[in-house]
Structure formats: C-alpha cells, structure tokens
Motif scaffolding. Structure first.
Motif, PDB file in Angstrom:
ATOM      1  N   ASN A  80      -6.673   2.549   1.590  1.00  0.00           N
ATOM      2  CA  ASN A  80      -6.555   3.920   1.092  1.00  0.00           C
ATOM      3  C   ASN A  80      -7.248   4.907   2.029  1.00  0.00           C
ATOM      4  O   ASN A  80      -6.740   6.008   2.277  1.00  0.00           O
ATOM      5  N   THR A 202       0.952   9.628  -4.827  1.00  0.00           N
ATOM      6  CA  THR A 202       1.304   9.181  -6.177  1.00  0.00           C
ATOM      7  C   THR A 202       0.315   8.137  -6.669  1.00  0.00           C
ATOM      8  O   THR A 202      -0.169   8.199  -7.812  1.00  0.00           O
ATOM      9  N   LYS A 203       0.014   7.151  -5.825  1.00  0.00           N
ATOM     10  CA  LYS A 203      -0.958   6.121  -6.201  1.00  0.00           C
ATOM     11  C   LYS A 203      -2.341   6.727  -6.403  1.00  0.00           C
ATOM     12  O   LYS A 203      -3.081   6.321  -7.309  1.00  0.00           O
ATOM     13  N   ARG A 204      -2.679   7.680  -5.571  1.00  0.00           N
ATOM     14  CA  ARG A 204      -3.992   8.320  -5.678  1.00  0.00           C
ATOM     15  C   ARG A 204      -4.110   9.076  -7.002  1.00  0.00           C
ATOM     16  O   ARG A 204      -5.130   9.001  -7.685  1.00  0.00           O
ATOM     17  N   ALA A 207      -4.450   6.607  -9.886  1.00  0.00           N
ATOM     18  CA  ALA A 207      -5.801   6.039  -9.943  1.00  0.00           C
ATOM     19  C   ALA A 207      -6.786   7.027 -10.550  1.00  0.00           C
ATOM     20  O   ALA A 207      -7.683   6.647 -11.305  1.00  0.00           O
TER      21      ALA A 207
END
Length: 222
Positions: A80, A202-204, A207
């Motif tokens: 990341n 999007t993943k960030r 999360a």
C-alpha cells in the motif's frame, strides 16, 4: 480533500488564470518592482533553500524520481505504501512535464523581461518561458497528490506551494497567472492519475470505513 474537491479546485484555478491574465498580472508585476533589494534577496535565499531540499542541484526531476525508487523498494514490504509513493511521484513528475511542455507552446516572456524598457507589455507566443511556472508546478504537483492521501493535512500542506508560488511572483520571474495555471495543471493531472489508481483508492476507502472492535463496543454490538 476528495477527488471532487480537487476537480472544483482545478476549475477554480483555471478560471482564476484567465482573470489574472487580463486583470492582475500587469498590476502585480509593476508593483513588484518596488520591493527592496534586501527583501528580494531574502526571497531568493528562501527559494534556494527549497531547491536544495528538493534536490534541484541534481535535477528538477530528482525528488519525484526518489519517490518512484522508494515505491519500488517498498513493494516487497508495504504494498500500500508502494502504491501511495508511486501515485505521488507520478503526479509530481507528470505535472512538471506538462508544465515544461506548455512553456514551449505559450512562449510568454517573464515579467522582468516585459518590463525591461520600463513600460510593461505582455505577450504570448513570442519568446520566453514564463507560462506556466515550473517551480510552482513542482510543488503543486506534490500538494494535490498528497491531499488525496492525507485530506486532514490539506491546510498544512498548502503552505509550501503557496509560499513557493508567491516567491516566484514577487521577484518578477513569474506572473500570478503563471503560478495559478500550474496549480490548475497539477489538479487536472492528479485527478487523471487518480482514475488510473482507482483500485488503490477504492481499497483505501474501504479500509478506512471498516469498523474497529472499539466501534463495536461503543455501538453495543459486540
């Protein structure tokens, strides 16, 4: 700061660029001639310090390249972080590149050149490298990428590009519209790259929305 807010900022900077060309640039350029030599010397020392901190003596591309190298190194350990470093580095370098290309398109003389005979006369498509500002693009390129990753720091991060832009204006190396245009370019470039990095963001976001055990206890759901 969200991507939509960056879009609004870019649009505002683009409109401000046009207004400054017609209403502000000449007034500020003429007024800047009245600054004392001591003040201008201090501004020059400030910019020299920034250039040293961002590795300008090596290359104007060096600081962005360092981030790309750091991204490669981080891949096996913190993926990341690697994506974040890659995003910031590419945003900054691309903004710098676009600004450099546009200089050779608009060919605008710098303010001190336009005032060489004592009377201000602005022109585009002649000979010059004022529009847009490369220095301003350098720092605004970092700014918009960083605020998408760290929205809470937007006001603190704003200090550096604003000071760098103002420093280029007060010494008559650039017009106000030159540095404002660089901010607009940085916003547009950052948004474009954010679309390419959509999966990362999007993943960030997911999360950041994930509930923690503390939230469960607070809500009485645990």
């Amino acid at each position: 700061m969200t991507q939509r807010q960056v879009l609004y900022a870019g649009g505002a900077f683009a409109v401000a660029t046009l207004l400054c060309i017609f209403l502000v640039d000449g007034v500020v350029a003429v007024a800047a001639q009245s600054f004392s030599r001591e003040f201008l010397k201090g501004v020059g020392a400030f910019m020299h310090g920034l250039e040293l901190a961002f590795l300008f003596p090596l290359s104007k591309w060096a600081s962005g390249a360092v981030l790309l190298l750091a991204a490669v190194i981080a891949v096996p350990f913190r993926r990341n972080l690697a994506w974040a470093l890659l995003f910031v580095g590419l945003s900054q370098l691309t903004t710098r590149l676009v600004a450099g290309v546009l200089k050779n398109v608009f060919n605008r003389p710098r303010p001190f050149e336009a005032l060489a005979d004592g009377v201000w006369s602005d022109a585009f498509f002649t000979t010059g490298s004022a529009f847009p500002s490369g220095h301003a693009a350098h720092f605004w390129g970092f700014y918009f990428a960083l605020v998408l990753l760290w929205p809470r720091g937007r006001w603190m991060l704003l200090i550096l590009p604003v000071l760098a832009s103002a420093a280029r204006v007060v010494v008559n190396d650039h017009y106000v519209s030159d540095v404002v245009a660089s901010a607009a370019i940085a916003a547009i470039v950052t948004l474009g790259l954010a679309k390419l990095f959509r999966g990362f963001f999007t993943k960030r976001a997911a999360a950041n929305r994930a509930p923690s055990p503390h939230d469960e206890w607070r809500d009485g759901t645990a």
